[in-house]
Design a protein around this motif. Structure first.
Motif, PDB file in Angstrom:
ATOM      1  N   ALA A  18       0.837  -1.208   0.000  1.00 35.14           N
ATOM      2  CA  ALA A  18       0.000   0.000   0.000  1.00 35.14           C
ATOM      3  C   ALA A  18       0.866   1.251   0.000  1.00 35.14           C
ATOM      4  N   ASP A  22       0.900   3.901  -3.008  1.00 34.51           N
ATOM      5  CA  ASP A  22       0.606   5.321  -2.779  1.00 34.51           C
ATOM      6  C   ASP A  22       1.759   6.196  -3.244  1.00 34.51           C
ATOM      7  N   ARG A  25       1.690   6.323  -6.838  1.00 36.44           N
ATOM      8  CA  ARG A  25       0.370   6.833  -7.254  1.00 36.44           C
ATOM      9  C   ARG A  25      -0.323   5.903  -8.271  1.00 36.44           C
ATOM     10  N   SER A  27      -3.365   3.676  -9.581  1.00 32.85           N
ATOM     11  CA  SER A  27      -4.814   3.872  -9.474  1.00 32.85           C
ATOM     12  C   SER A  27      -5.443   2.729  -8.672  1.00 32.85           C
ATOM     13  N   ARG A  28      -6.687   2.936  -8.263  1.00 35.43           N
ATOM     14  CA  ARG A  28      -7.430   1.905  -7.513  1.00 35.43           C
ATOM     15  C   ARG A  28      -7.568   0.627  -8.336  1.00 35.43           C
ATOM     16  N   THR A  29      -7.641   0.747  -9.633  1.00 35.96           N
ATOM     17  CA  THR A  29      -7.759  -0.427 -10.503  1.00 35.96           C
ATOM     18  C   THR A  29      -6.546  -1.330 -10.323  1.00 35.96           C
ATOM     19  N   TRP A  30      -5.359  -0.745 -10.230  1.00 30.79           N
ATOM     20  CA  TRP A  30      -4.149  -1.527 -10.013  1.00 30.79           C
ATOM     21  C   TRP A  30      -4.145  -2.155  -8.620  1.00 30.79           C
ATOM     22  N   HIS A  31      -4.683  -1.435  -7.634  1.00 32.72           N
ATOM     23  CA  HIS A  31      -4.770  -1.992  -6.272  1.00 32.72           C
ATOM     24  C   HIS A  31      -5.634  -3.248  -6.282  1.00 32.72           C
ATOM     25  N   VAL A  32      -6.819  -3.123  -6.870  1.00 39.22           N
ATOM     26  CA  VAL A  32      -7.753  -4.250  -6.918  1.00 39.22           C
ATOM     27  C   VAL A  32      -7.154  -5.389  -7.729  1.00 39.22           C
TER      28      VAL A  32
END
Length: 186
Positions: A18, A22, A25, A27-32
């Motif tokens: 995480a 961060d 930077r 995106s949330r798509t890459w996190h998911v």
């Protein structure tokens, strides 16, 4: 079973990922996507391991194949063979455990327990001379071991009909740095 003790490591890895995500930077798509990929890899690894974990008949031989010098795996497999009444098949695994055991405390426990169990195995097979030899070697190595003391209380000779083979589990020793104060000491 191996995931539960690693919960702390998993949490640390998640926090690290995480922080990196961060910092860069993502995106949330890459996190998911990262979470889904990680879960998929762990699920696939689990599915690959399930046949190995299915029973002691699959677990211990797999452990021995992975690390043939692991005396504890040899002893545990021999214990399983005795418990499942495959006495003759247990002998080579006890002998391997005795030969492979290291000179540190876990190795000593494995060696003495395997010797004790080998003496019991020979007793159950009616090989009194070998039972005595294994017992005498165990006594020479560690006469104060619980398994050895139990062997000394039992006669060495053929087992009576219908006798259930017995297996000693390794004795646990308190950590040498743990100091137990006598009662009443403040």
């Amino acid at each position: 079973f191996t995931y539960v003790p690693h919960i702390g490591l998993f949490l640390a890895a998640v926090w690290l990922v995480a922080e990196v995500a961060d910092h860069w930077r993502f995106s949330r798509t890459w996190h998911v996507g990262g979470v889904v990929a990680t879960v998929a890899v762990l699920a696939a690894a689990t599915l690959w391991q399930i046949p190995i974990w299915r029973s002691p008949d699959t677990l211990w031989p797999a452990m021995i194949r992975r690390d043939p010098a692991c005396s504890m795996a040899q002893m545990k497999y021999a214990n399983h063979l005795v418990a499942s009444r495959r006495l003759a098949a247990a002998e080579p695994h006890y002998l391997a455990a005795i030969e492979l055991a290291t000179n540190d405390w876990p190795g000593h426990v494995c060696r003495i327990t395997s010797l004790s169990n080998l003496a019991c195995l020979y007793h159950d097979l009616g090989r009194a001379d070998r039972a005595r030899a294994a017992r005498d070697l165990a006594v020479a190595i560690d006469p104060n071991d619980v398994a050895v003391e139990q062997m000394l209380e039992e006669p060495v000779g053929p087992s009576p009909p219908g006798h259930t083979p017995h297996v000693h589990e390794p004795r646990r020793q308190p950590h040498p740095l743990v100091v137990v104060e006598p009662a009443g000491v403040v």
